[in-house]
Design a protein around this motif. Sequence first.
Motif, PDB file in Angstrom:
ATOM      1  N   LEU A  39       0.818  -1.211   0.000  1.00 13.52           N
ATOM      2  CA  LEU A  39       0.000   0.000   0.000  1.00 13.52           C
ATOM      3  C   LEU A  39       0.853   1.262   0.000  1.00 13.52           C
ATOM      4  CD1 LEU A  39      -2.778  -1.047   2.550  1.00 13.52           C
ATOM      5  CD2 LEU A  39      -2.780  -1.240   0.060  1.00 13.52           C
ATOM      6  N   ARG A  40       2.145   1.124   0.187  1.00 17.06           N
ATOM      7  CA  ARG A  40       3.030   2.285   0.169  1.00 17.06           C
ATOM      8  C   ARG A  40       3.376   2.722  -1.261  1.00 17.06           C
ATOM      9  NH1 ARG A  40       5.339   3.987   4.669  1.00 17.06           N
ATOM     10  NH2 ARG A  40       5.072   2.789   6.598  1.00 17.06           N
ATOM     11  N   ARG A  41       3.151   1.828  -2.202  1.00 14.50           N
ATOM     12  CA  ARG A  41       3.513   2.149  -3.596  1.00 14.50           C
ATOM     13  C   ARG A  41       2.353   1.762  -4.501  1.00 14.50           C
ATOM     14  NH1 ARG A  41       7.337  -0.861  -3.787  1.00 14.50           N
ATOM     15  NH2 ARG A  41       6.501  -2.592  -5.026  1.00 14.50           N
ATOM     16  N   LEU A  42       1.920   2.718  -5.347  1.00 12.69           N
ATOM     17  CA  LEU A  42       0.818   2.456  -6.264  1.00 12.69           C
ATOM     18  C   LEU A  42       1.315   1.659  -7.466  1.00 12.69           C
ATOM     19  CD1 LEU A  42      -0.928   5.948  -6.246  1.00 12.69           C
ATOM     20  CD2 LEU A  42      -1.692   3.873  -5.104  1.00 12.69           C
ATOM     21  N   ARG A  74      -7.395  -5.250  -3.330  1.00 16.60           N
ATOM     22  CA  ARG A  74      -7.707  -6.333  -2.389  1.00 16.60           C
ATOM     23  C   ARG A  74      -6.907  -6.155  -1.097  1.00 16.60           C
ATOM     24  NH1 ARG A  74      -9.924 -11.023  -1.461  1.00 16.60           N
ATOM     25  NH2 ARG A  74      -8.783 -12.723  -0.450  1.00 16.60           N
ATOM     26  N   ALA A  75      -5.631  -5.815  -1.240  1.00 14.87           N
ATOM     27  CA  ALA A  75      -4.808  -5.578  -0.050  1.00 14.87           C
ATOM     28  C   ALA A  75      -5.346  -4.400   0.753  1.00 14.87           C
ATOM     29  CB  ALA A  75      -3.357  -5.324  -0.463  1.00 14.87           C
ATOM     30  N   ASP A  76      -5.806  -3.363   0.050  1.00 13.10           N
ATOM     31  CA  ASP A  76      -6.362  -2.192   0.732  1.00 13.10           C
ATOM     32  C   ASP A  76      -7.617  -2.573   1.527  1.00 13.10           C
ATOM     33  OD1 ASP A  76      -6.577   0.572   1.373  1.00 13.10           O
ATOM     34  OD2 ASP A  76      -8.180   0.727  -0.113  1.00 13.10           O
ATOM     35  N   ASN A 104       2.595  -1.512   6.841  1.00 10.60           N
ATOM     36  CA  ASN A 104       1.790  -1.613   5.625  1.00 10.60           C
ATOM     37  C   ASN A 104       0.840  -0.435   5.435  1.00 10.60           C
ATOM     38  OD1 ASN A 104       2.468  -4.481   4.633  1.00 10.60           O
ATOM     39  ND2 ASN A 104       1.951  -4.797   6.804  1.00 10.60           N
ATOM     40  N   ALA A 105       1.112   0.671   6.120  1.00  9.62           N
ATOM     41  CA  ALA A 105       0.250   1.843   5.973  1.00  9.62           C
ATOM     42  C   ALA A 105       0.363   2.417   4.565  1.00  9.62           C
ATOM     43  CB  ALA A 105       0.635   2.893   7.011  1.00  9.62           C
ATOM     44  N   HIS A 106      -0.650   3.186   4.178  1.00 11.51           N
ATOM     45  CA  HIS A 106      -0.659   3.785   2.843  1.00 11.51           C
ATOM     46  C   HIS A 106       0.467   4.797   2.697  1.00 11.51           C
ATOM     47  CE1 HIS A 106      -4.750   2.189   3.180  1.00 11.51           C
ATOM     48  NE2 HIS A 106      -4.772   2.184   1.847  1.00 11.51           N
ATOM     49  N   GLY A 107       1.030   4.815   1.488  1.00 14.21           N
ATOM     50  CA  GLY A 107       2.042   5.807   1.183  1.00 14.21           C
ATOM     51  C   GLY A 107       1.415   7.082   0.651  1.00 14.21           C
TER      52      GLY A 107
END
Length: 206
Positions: A133-136, A150-152, A178-181
Motif C-alpha cells: 500500500l506504500r507504492r501504487l 484487495r490488499a487495501d 503496511n500503511a498507505h504511502g
Amino acid sequence: MELNTSLVLFTRRFIVPTLVVLMCFAWAGWKIWEEYKALTAQAIALKSEQMAFYKARLDEKEKLSQWEAVLEQREQALIAQHQAQEKELADGALALERSSAQMAEDSATQRQQEARAQLETLMTQFAATGASLRRLPDCTDKDGWRDYNRADALYATAKAIADANQLTRDYAEFFTRNAHGSLVPLCGTTSAVGSESVSESNTAQR
C-alpha cells in the motif's frame, strides 16, 4: 347471835359486792377475749386474702414475664431469619455480579481470541496479495491494481477489527509497516484502471 348477825352483815356488805365485781370482771374479760378472737380471725382472714391477692399478682406477673420472654424469642428469631435472608440475597447478588463479570471477561477474552484469529487470517491474505500500500501500481497494471485494491480492503478490515477489540497496539507493527504511502500515479487513466481492477477484485472475491 351477834356474831352470826355480824357475819351476815359482813357478807352482804363486802363479799357479795366483791363477787359481783369479780363476776363483772370475768364477764368483761370473756367479752374482750371473744372480741380479740374475732378480731384475730378477721386479721387472719384479711392476711390470707392479701396473700392470695399477692400470689395471684405474682402468678400474673410471672405469666406476663413468660409471655414477654416468648415474644422476645420470636422477635429475635424473626430478626435472625430476616438477617439470614438479607445475607443470602446479598451473597446471591454478589455471586451473580461476579458471575456476570466473569462471563463478560470470558466473553471479551473469547472475542479477542476470535479477533486475533481473524487478524491472522487477514494478515496472511494480505501478504498473499504481494501488494504494497506504500507504492501504487503502474497505470496499466490491471493485476497490480486488483491486488492493491484487495490488499487495501484487507488492511481496512483488519484495522477495523483491531480497533473494535483493543488490539491495535498488539498489531501496531503490521499496520505501521503496511500503511498507505503518499505517492500518487502520474498517469491520467489510473482512476479508470483502478475502478476496473476494483470491479475485477470484487468479482473474484464473490
